[in-house]
Design a protein around this motif. Sequence first.
Motif, mmCIF file in Angstrom:
data_model
loop_
_atom_site.group_PDB
_atom_site.id
_atom_site.type_symbol
_atom_site.label_atom_id
_atom_site.label_comp_id
_atom_site.label_asym_id
_atom_site.label_seq_id
_atom_site.Cartn_x
_atom_site.Cartn_y
_atom_site.Cartn_z
ATOM 1 N N GLY B 2 -4.045 60.079 64.326
ATOM 2 C CA GLY B 2 -4.285 59.626 62.960
ATOM 3 C C GLY B 2 -5.232 60.575 62.264
ATOM 4 O O GLY B 2 -5.686 61.545 62.850
ATOM 5 N N ILE B 3 -5.502 60.308 60.989
ATOM 6 C CA ILE B 3 -6.404 61.208 60.268
ATOM 7 C C ILE B 3 -7.795 60.607 60.099
ATOM 8 O O ILE B 3 -8.613 61.134 59.347
ATOM 9 C CB ILE B 3 -5.838 61.580 58.881
ATOM 10 C CG1 ILE B 3 -5.400 60.326 58.140
ATOM 11 C CG2 ILE B 3 -4.727 62.594 58.998
ATOM 12 C CD1 ILE B 3 -5.179 60.578 56.674
ATOM 13 N N GLU B 4 -8.068 59.522 60.795
ATOM 14 C CA GLU B 4 -9.391 58.890 60.661
ATOM 15 C C GLU B 4 -10.490 59.887 61.016
ATOM 16 O O GLU B 4 -11.524 59.971 60.340
ATOM 17 C CB GLU B 4 -9.504 57.658 61.570
ATOM 18 C CG GLU B 4 -8.475 56.561 61.293
ATOM 19 C CD GLU B 4 -7.083 56.923 61.796
ATOM 20 O OE1 GLU B 4 -6.966 57.736 62.738
ATOM 21 O OE2 GLU B 4 -6.089 56.430 61.230
ATOM 22 N N GLY B 74 10.806 75.471 49.061
ATOM 23 C CA GLY B 74 10.419 74.468 50.060
ATOM 24 C C GLY B 74 9.182 74.823 50.859
ATOM 25 O O GLY B 74 8.893 74.175 51.869
ATOM 26 N N GLY B 75 8.444 75.828 50.419
ATOM 27 C CA GLY B 75 7.260 76.278 51.162
ATOM 28 C C GLY B 75 6.170 75.227 51.280
ATOM 29 O O GLY B 75 5.377 75.248 52.216
ATOM 30 N N ALA B 76 6.119 74.287 50.341
ATOM 31 C CA ALA B 76 5.077 73.258 50.374
ATOM 32 C C ALA B 76 5.634 71.895 50.799
ATOM 33 O O ALA B 76 5.030 70.862 50.552
ATOM 34 C CB ALA B 76 4.415 73.159 49.001
ATOM 35 N N THR B 77 6.765 71.900 51.457
ATOM 36 C CA THR B 77 7.349 70.636 51.922
ATOM 37 C C THR B 77 6.607 70.136 53.155
ATOM 38 O O THR B 77 6.431 70.884 54.120
ATOM 39 C CB THR B 77 8.827 70.851 52.315
ATOM 40 O OG1 THR B 77 9.470 71.626 51.309
ATOM 41 C CG2 THR B 77 9.531 69.516 52.472
ATOM 42 N N ALA B 78 6.195 68.869 53.139
ATOM 43 C CA ALA B 78 5.470 68.301 54.279
ATOM 44 C C ALA B 78 6.372 68.221 55.505
ATOM 45 O O ALA B 78 7.585 68.010 55.392
ATOM 46 C CB ALA B 78 4.949 66.921 53.927
ATOM 47 N N THR B 79 5.773 68.426 56.675
ATOM 48 C CA THR B 79 6.512 68.261 57.923
ATOM 49 C C THR B 79 5.947 67.045 58.666
ATOM 50 O O THR B 79 4.841 66.588 58.371
ATOM 51 C CB THR B 79 6.403 69.528 58.795
ATOM 52 O OG1 THR B 79 5.031 69.964 58.788
ATOM 53 C CG2 THR B 79 7.254 70.643 58.237
ATOM 54 N N ASP B 80 6.712 66.531 59.600
ATOM 55 C CA ASP B 80 6.289 65.339 60.350
ATOM 56 C C ASP B 80 4.929 65.563 61.022
ATOM 57 O O ASP B 80 4.694 66.576 61.658
ATOM 58 C CB ASP B 80 7.327 65.000 61.437
ATOM 59 C CG ASP B 80 8.539 64.284 60.867
ATOM 60 O OD1 ASP B 80 8.396 63.601 59.822
ATOM 61 O OD2 ASP B 80 9.634 64.406 61.448
ATOM 62 N N GLY B 81 4.066 64.564 60.863
ATOM 63 C CA GLY B 81 2.770 64.607 61.546
ATOM 64 C C GLY B 81 1.787 65.603 60.972
ATOM 65 O O GLY B 81 0.760 65.889 61.595
ATOM 66 N N SER B 82 2.089 66.113 59.778
ATOM 67 C CA SER B 82 1.194 67.119 59.193
ATOM 68 C C SER B 82 0.172 66.472 58.271
ATOM 69 O O SER B 82 0.291 65.313 57.885
ATOM 70 C CB SER B 82 2.022 68.132 58.382
ATOM 71 O OG SER B 82 2.604 67.500 57.253
ATOM 72 N N VAL B 83 -0.831 67.285 57.914
ATOM 73 C CA VAL B 83 -1.748 66.926 56.839
ATOM 74 C C VAL B 83 -1.408 67.829 55.659
ATOM 75 O O VAL B 83 -1.314 69.054 55.827
ATOM 76 C CB VAL B 83 -3.211 67.141 57.268
ATOM 77 C CG1 VAL B 83 -4.133 67.154 56.067
ATOM 78 C CG2 VAL B 83 -3.630 66.056 58.243
ATOM 79 N N VAL B 84 -1.188 67.221 54.501
ATOM 80 C CA VAL B 84 -0.960 68.016 53.295
ATOM 81 C C VAL B 84 -2.325 68.350 52.695
ATOM 82 O O VAL B 84 -3.157 67.454 52.514
ATOM 83 C CB VAL B 84 -0.096 67.241 52.284
ATOM 84 C CG1 VAL B 84 0.016 68.014 50.974
ATOM 85 C CG2 VAL B 84 1.293 66.975 52.866
ATOM 86 N N LEU B 85 -2.550 69.622 52.453
ATOM 87 C CA LEU B 85 -3.848 70.066 51.940
ATOM 88 C C LEU B 85 -3.663 70.541 50.500
ATOM 89 O O LEU B 85 -3.143 71.630 50.257
ATOM 90 C CB LEU B 85 -4.379 71.209 52.827
ATOM 91 C CG LEU B 85 -5.641 71.944 52.397
ATOM 92 C CD1 LEU B 85 -6.812 70.985 52.215
ATOM 93 C CD2 LEU B 85 -5.988 73.031 53.414
ATOM 94 N N SER B 86 -4.071 69.696 49.559
ATOM 95 C CA SER B 86 -3.916 70.057 48.148
ATOM 96 C C SER B 86 -5.145 70.811 47.656
ATOM 97 O O SER B 86 -6.279 70.366 47.828
ATOM 98 C CB SER B 86 -3.719 68.806 47.296
ATOM 99 O OG SER B 86 -3.839 69.151 45.927
ATOM 100 N N LEU B 87 -4.889 71.958 47.029
ATOM 101 C CA LEU B 87 -5.981 72.767 46.479
ATOM 102 C C LEU B 87 -6.115 72.552 44.971
ATOM 103 O O LEU B 87 -6.892 73.235 44.303
ATOM 104 C CB LEU B 87 -5.717 74.255 46.750
ATOM 105 C CG LEU B 87 -5.912 74.836 48.164
ATOM 106 C CD1 LEU B 87 -7.266 74.452 48.723
ATOM 107 C CD2 LEU B 87 -4.821 74.471 49.133
#
Lengths: 452, 452
Positions: B2-4, B74-87
């Motif tokens: 998880g991301i906790e 599609g370079g910024a497409t989320a993948t399973d189990g990833s964290v999306v990091l928005s700048l």
Amino acid sequence: MGIEGLAERLAEGVVVGDPGVVASYSRDQTFVVPGEALGVVLARSTEDVAVTLAWADENRVPVVPRGAGTGLAGGATATDGSVVLSLARMNAIRELNTADQYAVVEPGVINADLDRAARAHGLMYAPDPSSHEISTLGGNLATNAGGLRCVKYGVTRESVLGLEVVLAGGKVINTGGRTVKGVTGYDLTGLFVGSEGTLGVITGATLRLRPAPSAEPVTVAGTFPSMVAAGEAVAAVVAAGIEPSLLELVDRATLLAIDDWKNIGVEDDTAAMLIGQVDVAEPREPAARMAALFEAAGATAVAVSEDRAESDELLGIRRMAYHASERLGHCLVEDVCVPRSKVPEMIARIEKAASGHDVTVLTVAHAGDGNLHPLFVFDRGESEVPAPVWAAADEIFQGALDLGGTLTGEHGVGVLKRRWLGLELGDDRLAVQHAIKAALDPNGILNPGKAI
Amino acid sequence: MGIEGLAERLAEGVVVGDPGVVASYSRDQTFVVPGEALGVVLARSTEDVAVTLAWADENRVPVVPRGAGTGLAGGATATDGSVVLSLARMNAIRELNTADQYAVVEPGVINADLDRAARAHGLMYAPDPSSHEISTLGGNLATNAGGLRCVKYGVTRESVLGLEVVLAGGKVINTGGRTVKGVTGYDLTGLFVGSEGTLGVITGATLRLRPAPSAEPVTVAGTFPSMVAAGEAVAAVVAAGIEPSLLELVDRATLLAIDDWKNIGVEDDTAAMLIGQVDVAEPREPAARMAALFEAAGATAVAVSEDRAESDELLGIRRMAYHASERLGHCLVEDVCVPRSKVPEMIARIEKAASGHDVTVLTVAHAGDGNLHPLFVFDRGESEVPAPVWAAADEIFQGALDLGGTLTGEHGVGVLKRRWLGLELGDDRLAVQHAIKAALDPNGILNPGKAI
């Protein structure tokens, strides 16, 4: 380890072991004392280079690639037990495509030869290091060489569309392509350019050509009573968006050295000379604006020339700088680069470092780029660069970094500037470079001890 | 996982787990179906990014960096189990240095906002992807974005002096500097630019500004009876050394789509429209020469405009292309680039591929760069790109490579073009890319499955 095994894999005459020949291929234009190389490979083809690198990788023999040996940072200095790999014989222009404005060249082509070949078709090759009549394109690529015209046209990298590179194990890859844009995969072209032969050996390049100026360029030369005034003129030209095709600064010490040789005449109140050129289709108006900006900044005399012979004469003053300095003794040429507005301050720091360590320094600068070449002169009796010169250089490097600049604008790191590398890059940034080096050259055979 | 654990290390509100929010940050402008991300980090600072990457590296969690999500590959497409990091929240212009003509920016700054800030000081930021009003500079850097003006000013890379980058383990390095030249160490700046977040996350950039044109640009638009005629006009303009600040081609299918929307009027004999602009100090003469070259190549009508409103109207035709196409259905935008002289032949191949697979294709091109955007339109009912569209795209990619071109001129590889990567690069060149990736991101957490 001998080089017999390599000689067996190549045609007769490609590998040379004669000590006199080896010695002559072991130095560049610096005072770095070379190590003892095993021999020289006079490569005639990409295949020769591939065979050499495969053999060297198998046998863990260092390879020192070189072009014409005009480098000013020791990047082509032979090391002990190495093989010197000369690319000078690979000097064919494989293709000159006028419709798409590019040339495919071998690394041994002389820079000015490509430019002349292009001009026969109304095109030009823009990057023009001062050594352009004697340096090879391969050497220019290895150091990402600059030159006078890069204030307008950019450094070597900006004229490279693609490369053919032989990797450490002997595999040949192509990078980039023949298009002016392309983002497929990482920018390997940019990575190999400027890497001083430490990541691969460039055996071919697709170089961008540009339309040659349609009109005769106009040259503007001005003398200034102070460095600050000359610096203000530079800033004003840049701010006005004039886009000179070159903008060169020559300091008083250099002018006096040239005067001593060629009697150009230097007034008592001249602290510096600024020489600019405009090569657009209608150069008169911007050249006149440049002359006016020189005057507004306090120039004591300004000459504007539309005539090629007269222009060449004005530019000749700049081109004579290095040879005029060499008449005074041995020279160590430095190459700091700072944000353009810091040029006057950088010059003040150079003068302070020189007088503080009692060394003779002459400075010329690609002022429009903020790229300065302080040139240290020392006694011809010395066999190595004297300690006070290094101490002054040290102060100058530190000064360049303090002003937001860099150790080397266009000459490269070679061996001469490695001791200051950490100062500019810091440990983490240097670690990234070493990680890339280890990934591409795991056995460390490519020009070890150089660049990083 | 998880991301906790990550949330505990960052301020409240920085990590968002709400599924709706996560879903909205998981896509870019393509039809790639995203995986399920663990959460989104709305980074406010370099430190937030460093903490995120350190945590992700320790826990082997993939990180998908993103700006505004305007990407077309599609370079910024989320993948399973990833964290999306928005700048996107890091949107400060930290410095705008008018004397040395650069800006230091955070990655979330919108492209056009920097350009406007620069123009307030008589400067401009040259790279202008079509998305410039909505895309971030960080995204532009990650893809080495191009745009209309790069025919004169180069792609994004050519406006980057230096970067601040967070590495996979969380260390922060700076690359390049604030000078226009510099060759200390390898060109890491060029390596990170265009690497689509797979080698590091860009948290700051020093970008080159240029003097804004001093005069109102002059626009030239011409209609042509054939693609070949339009292609000849492009070649003639390039050969004449006119250096347009943009040179855009719009094909008949696109003109009809725009006409259907805005009633621009398209003659029966119009196969293409060419729109050029000149932004030099005295643009009238080169614009008149460009118009004459259009006519000589067979243009049926040529308009020259010095008036801003009229110029904007002409350019508006080009800018409407994408939206006009979207009215027809879903769109897949491609991005091949070929040597400039091959543009007519490439267009013929695009038309052949489209008719062969019975798919609708509209083409616009940055013709001066040889960069074409064939835009495939398909039924809005489809949830994925239909097989015939991929088959046609496949033919087009193969055609571009046959003509000495590349798969992507400016959009990047992302996930959409990975299947063709080997075709262009070959195994050995791809292996070098993977070696560099492994050296910089040994645990493979940075945007895995993208770019290479």
